[in-house]
Write an enzyme that holds these catalytic residues in place. Structure first.
Site, PDB file in Angstrom:
ATOM      1  N   LYS A   1     -13.585 -66.126 -39.833  1.00 48.96           N
ATOM      2  CA  LYS A   1     -14.905 -65.489 -39.758  1.00 48.96           C
ATOM      3  C   LYS A   1     -15.068 -64.570 -38.548  1.00 48.96           C
ATOM      4  O   LYS A   1     -15.851 -63.637 -38.593  1.00 48.96           O
ATOM      5  CB  LYS A   1     -16.013 -66.548 -39.739  1.00 48.96           C
ATOM      6  CG  LYS A   1     -16.220 -67.232 -41.083  1.00 48.96           C
ATOM      7  CD  LYS A   1     -17.391 -68.186 -41.027  1.00 48.96           C
ATOM      8  CE  LYS A   1     -17.521 -68.965 -42.310  1.00 48.96           C
ATOM      9  NZ  LYS A   1     -18.699 -69.848 -42.311  1.00 48.96           N
TER      10      LYS A   1
ATOM     11  N   ASP B   1     -24.668 -67.158 -43.822  1.00 48.68           N
ATOM     12  CA  ASP B   1     -24.801 -68.583 -43.482  1.00 48.68           C
ATOM     13  C   ASP B   1     -26.173 -68.874 -42.879  1.00 48.68           C
ATOM     14  O   ASP B   1     -26.787 -69.897 -43.171  1.00 48.68           O
ATOM     15  CB  ASP B   1     -23.725 -69.013 -42.469  1.00 48.68           C
ATOM     16  CG  ASP B   1     -22.344 -69.084 -43.094  1.00 48.68           C
ATOM     17  OD1 ASP B   1     -22.254 -69.349 -44.307  1.00 48.68           O
ATOM     18  OD2 ASP B   1     -21.352 -68.872 -42.366  1.00 48.68           O
TER      19      ASP B   1
END
Ligand code: ATR
Length: 304
Positions: A92, A127
């Site tokens: 990420k 997220d």
């Protein structure tokens, strides 16, 4: 190897030995989740039925890339036959240099979990959005003016702190085993969100007691609880001081020792499964411009 029918024949070099040859119909849209390991990812399970429901001719597939080959593979990102992809552990942060543009939340969080490939290669972080939507749906919780205790100071913590501060949390107390990491995080996010009081603490019983006493919500972003042998982070007696709502990002097991402990104290509890659902729904909306069929995705995700 993934082979779809006719037309475009695209080659993707994953490493010296493996070439992924993808043949797709010219009009088909290809999506992926990229990580290592990736076999257990639940994302294809919810995205493929969602694409069908939206009437989109496309496929969503898991793509495992060995960490050693990551930079080599992504140096050819513009040749990838993908419309968009999700990024998961451990890439990420490493994906960021390959982005031509970053959304505001991805910039502050410093991590990208969703990439859209159109005129530009743009990185997003869904997220934070997924976490907040799950808080609202599962705990009926709104962060504005609230006091939150957040356990952990890693990547997952960053997305949660962003969501909570952005929605106007009054106080976020970050507790971490390595206190220096909590301090760095608190200092960094305080710059972006001066309206929230963001403080750092060691993850110790006396510190916990002080902050839990008047917390509205406790969030676990650490990996503690994934394994049966993991210790309990917060005893029931501490939760009983104030009965805050408790959210654990871990969803496997569905009820961690932490959630069991909170439940015993009479706290409202929720795990991170709906965070997974909603981050996926948001990603799909970014890629397609259409409202995600959340119920279809939920059914697929929660089916055995
Ligand atoms: P993620 O991206 O999932 O947040 P990470 O960045 O590796 O993963 O962060 C893991 C978090 O879990 C960290 O806050 C870590 O604490 P440290 O910063 O002290 O390493 C926390 N963590 C992992 N194992 C732990 C343990 N046994 N006890 C307490 N905290 C732990």
């Amino acid at each position: 190897m993934v082979i779809l029918q006719n037309a475009l024949n695209l080659r993707l070099f994953l490493n010296e030995k493996t070439t992924l040859i993808i043949m797709i119909k010219k009009e088909a849209l290809l999506f992926a989740v990229i990580g290592y390991p990736i076999a257990h990812s639940l994302s294809p399970k919810m995205h493929n039925p969602a694409l069908r429901e939206l009437g989109i001719n496309g496929r969503y597939m898991p793509m495992e890339i060995k960490p050693d080959n990551f930079e080599k593979v992504f140096s050819e990102i513009d040749k990838m036959p993908l419309r968009g992809f999700n990024v998961t552990v451990p890439f990420k942060e490493r994906i960021i240099p390959f982005m031509q543009e970053l959304s505001p939340e991805a910039k502050i969080i410093g991590a990208v979990n969703t990439v859209s490939i159109s005129e530009k290669i743009k990185g997003y972080n869904t997220d934070a959005d997924g976490f907040y939507r799950s808080l609202q749906e599962d705990l009926n919780f709104s962060a504005k003016g609230k006091k939150i205790v957040l356990l952990g100071a890693g990547g997952a913590a960053r997305a949660c702190i962003y969501a909570l501060a952005e929605k106007g949390a009054a106080q976020i107390s970050i507790l971490n085993r390595t206190a220096a990491k909590a301090e760095a995080l608190a200092a960094e996010f305080s710059v972006h969100f001066s309206a929230s009081r963001i403080t750092a603490h060691a993850l110790k019983k006396d510190e916990l007691e002080t902050v839990i006493k008047d917390a509205d919500l406790v969030v676990n972003t650490t990996s503690v609880g994934l394994k049966e042998s993991d210790s309990l982070l917060v005893e029931t007696a501490l939760f009983e001081l104030n009965r805050p709502a408790v959210y654990d990002l871990i969803y496997n097991p569905a009820q961690t020792k932490l959630l069991e402990s909170a439940k015993k104290a009479g706290c409202k509890i929720a795990n991170g499964k709906n965070m997974l659902l909603f981050q996926g729904a948001k990603a799909l909306e970014i890629w397609t411009g259409k409202e995600a069929p959340v119920e279809t995705m939920r059914q697929a995700l929660f089916s055995e």
